[in-house]
Motif scaffolding. Structure first.
Motif, PDB file in Angstrom:
ATOM      1  N   ARG A   7     -10.233 -11.784  -0.308  1.00  0.00           N
ATOM      2  CA  ARG A   7     -10.247 -11.219   1.043  1.00  0.00           C
ATOM      3  C   ARG A   7     -11.450 -11.777   1.771  1.00  0.00           C
ATOM      4  O   ARG A   7     -12.550 -11.814   1.224  1.00  0.00           O
TER       5      ARG A   7
ATOM      6  N   ASP B 189      -7.080   2.521   5.546  1.00  0.00           N
ATOM      7  CA  ASP B 189      -5.676   2.908   5.685  1.00  0.00           C
ATOM      8  C   ASP B 189      -5.464   4.376   5.341  1.00  0.00           C
ATOM      9  O   ASP B 189      -4.777   5.105   6.070  1.00  0.00           O
TER      10      ASP B 189
ATOM     11  N   GLN C  37       2.306  -0.805  -1.616  1.00  0.00           N
ATOM     12  CA  GLN C  37       1.450  -1.989  -1.588  1.00  0.00           C
ATOM     13  C   GLN C  37       1.572  -2.836  -2.858  1.00  0.00           C
ATOM     14  O   GLN C  37       0.892  -3.855  -2.991  1.00  0.00           O
TER      15      GLN C  37
ATOM     16  N   VAL D 285      -0.284 -14.976   1.377  1.00  0.00           N
ATOM     17  CA  VAL D 285      -0.566 -13.543   1.365  1.00  0.00           C
ATOM     18  C   VAL D 285       0.234 -12.916   0.230  1.00  0.00           C
ATOM     19  O   VAL D 285       1.459 -12.875   0.273  1.00  0.00           O
TER      20      VAL D 285
ATOM     21  N   GLN E 245      -5.388 -10.987   0.167  1.00  0.00           N
ATOM     22  CA  GLN E 245      -4.875  -9.618   0.223  1.00  0.00           C
ATOM     23  C   GLN E 245      -4.148  -9.295   1.517  1.00  0.00           C
ATOM     24  O   GLN E 245      -3.258  -8.445   1.527  1.00  0.00           O
ATOM     25  N   ASP E 246      -4.529  -9.966   2.621  1.00  0.00           N
ATOM     26  CA  ASP E 246      -3.961  -9.556   3.910  1.00  0.00           C
ATOM     27  C   ASP E 246      -3.790 -10.745   4.851  1.00  0.00           C
ATOM     28  O   ASP E 246      -4.320 -11.841   4.618  1.00  0.00           O
ATOM     29  N   GLU E 247      -3.044 -10.508   5.921  1.00  0.00           N
ATOM     30  CA  GLU E 247      -2.760 -11.540   6.917  1.00  0.00           C
ATOM     31  C   GLU E 247      -4.029 -12.007   7.625  1.00  0.00           C
ATOM     32  O   GLU E 247      -4.151 -13.183   7.963  1.00  0.00           O
TER      33      GLU E 247
ATOM     34  N   GLY F 149      -1.075  -9.847  -1.349  1.00  0.00           N
ATOM     35  CA  GLY F 149      -1.478  -8.460  -1.531  1.00  0.00           C
ATOM     36  C   GLY F 149      -2.553  -8.379  -2.601  1.00  0.00           C
ATOM     37  O   GLY F 149      -3.071  -9.395  -3.074  1.00  0.00           O
TER      38      GLY F 149
ATOM     39  N   ARG G  12     -10.033  -2.112   2.897  1.00  0.00           N
ATOM     40  CA  ARG G  12      -8.825  -1.874   3.689  1.00  0.00           C
ATOM     41  C   ARG G  12      -8.088  -0.633   3.243  1.00  0.00           C
ATOM     42  O   ARG G  12      -7.607   0.154   4.067  1.00  0.00           O
TER      43      ARG G  12
END
Length: 418
Positions: free
Chosen positions: A154, A356, A398, A200, A182-184, A202, A352
């Motif tokens: 990340r 969330d 997830q 990506v 892990q993310d966009e 996750g 994150r």
């Protein structure tokens, strides 16, 4: 920039040697590597098996990478799995794990040492977990044309390293064969830096905590302590977290006992915690050795054994995860997977999953003992089951990073002998 990097590594090693004079953890860092250097010639590394090397900073990163190792083992039973650790706490915590065929310390990333280490291992594939960016090792792997994969990474554009040493680290990242993020946002940041070999996937931590929850078994010592009582579980706590709870208990009646699992299990510290506790506490090891059945007078269990936290969270009606008054919170997913709300200190915004769950109303941040008392009073009158369901469902949605990573490795024939 390379000379500055290697100077920083040398200064770090010198600092560790100096700290080893009075710090047991630093002493273990030095002693473990010295002993390994003497034993390297005795390592039995098979030549007819696929040698796959995973490097992890410590125990947390190993837990993050473990689902990938397990999946590789299933797909390639004959693979020889090697895991290296930077931190002695990671090595010590996982040295008895039977999944890897060999557990080792990572030698300091200095000229010559990385090449010698790789010459001994001769890996066919290298996997680095999360934030492990070691220029000498990555450069040597690239020179030897050994596939090098970064998983569960990340990237934060505000990071110190990327603000002040961006060109150097961009060149370093380009040395990876593939980067699974892990993310966009991380993928987009890499693309803006001209790094296109990113996917990506996750975060594999979700897969790992779901595995642990699926394999859950009761703990007889904890159950003897609880005797059917509901409990608050505080895990990976530091002194600041523990003092927060001590102050809170002095201020209000929790209405239930607590289990505290300190991040670092030191006898002196646990003694201080028990002596400061307003009620009556007992160590896990002491309770395990006693035959006493009536625990009604005890309102605190301090766990002084490693490796139990992930399953102890299952007993909680509420969890508190430590680290939020220091560098940052520890793994809140270990608690959330059991469908319980989670609390933590103020330093959580770099995570994150914490952001969330706060947004979803299944996690809460507290600043001090007054905020803690107010929140606990509120939660006593709230439908915690609904919050817990949100937390548990979030973890489930997830999952899947491990499959994406391992499918890539299999499709590109990184798991089979040439």
């Amino acid at each position: 920039m390379r000379w500055l990097y290697y100077l920083g590594i040398r200064l770090y090693v010198w600092g560790i040697r100096l700290a080893a004079l009075w710090m047991p953890k630093a002493r273990l860092w030095i002693q473990g590597r010295r002993m390994q250097q003497r034993l390297m010639d005795d390592w039995q590394l098979p030549q007819n098996r696929r040698r796959i090397w995973m490097h992890c900073a410590s125990a947390g990163e190993y837990e993050q990478g473990r689902p990938v190792l397990e999946a590789i083992r299933k797909l390639c039973p004959d693979a020889f799995l090697i895991v290296s650790f930077f931190s002695p706490s990671g090595y010590e915590a996982r040295k008895s794990d039977t999944l890897p065929d060999l557990k080792v310390y990572l030698p300091a990333d200095l000229p010559g040492m990385a090449q010698a280490f790789l010459h001994k291992l001769r890996p066919h594939l290298a996997l680095f977990v999360k934030y492990e960016f070691w220029y000498g090792y990555i450069h040597a792997l690239q020179q030897q044309k050994i596939p090098c994969i970064l998983i569960s990474a990340r990237f934060e554009h505000r990071s110190f390293f990327f603000r002040f040493y961006r060109p150097f680290f961009i060149r370093l990242l380009k040395g990876f064969t593939r980067i699974f993020v892990q993310d966009e946002a991380s993928a987009q940041w890499l693309l803006e830096q001209g790094i296109r070999q990113a996917d990506v996937s996750g975060d594999t931590r979700f897969d790992r905590v779901l595995q642990i929850a699926a394999q859950w078994q009761p703990d007889q010592v904890v159950e003897r302590f609880l005797q059917g009582r509901k409990v608050i579980v505080a895990g990976s706590t530091w002194p600041e977290d523990e003092q927060l709870w001590i102050d809170c208990v002095r201020q209000m009646d929790l209405g239930c006992p607590m289990i505290i699992v300190p991040h670092e299990i030191r006898d002196k510290h646990i003694g201080q915690l028990l002596s400061s506790w307003p009620g009556k506490g007992i160590r896990y090891s002491e309770l395990a050795a006693r035959q006493e059945q009536n625990m009604d007078s005890f309102d605190l269990l301090v766990v002084d054994r490693m490796g139990l936290l992930a399953r102890i969270y299952a007993y909680g009606w509420l969890a508190y995860v430590g680290g939020g008054f220091g560098a940052g919170i520890h793994n809140i997913l270990e608690a959330a997977v059991y469908g319980i709300p989670v609390m933590f200190g103020p330093r959580y915004r770099s995570f994150r999953e914490a952001r969330d769950l706060v947004r979803l109303g299944a996690a809460f941040s507290v600043q001090d003992k007054h905020a803690m008392a107010q929140l606990l009073d509120h939660l006593k009158r709230t439908n915690l089951a609904a919050m817990g369901t949100i937390a548990g469902n979030y973890v489930k949605t997830q999952a899947g990073a491990t499959g994406k990573i391992v499918n890539y490795l299999a499709e590109n024939r990184f798991l089979t002998m040439a």
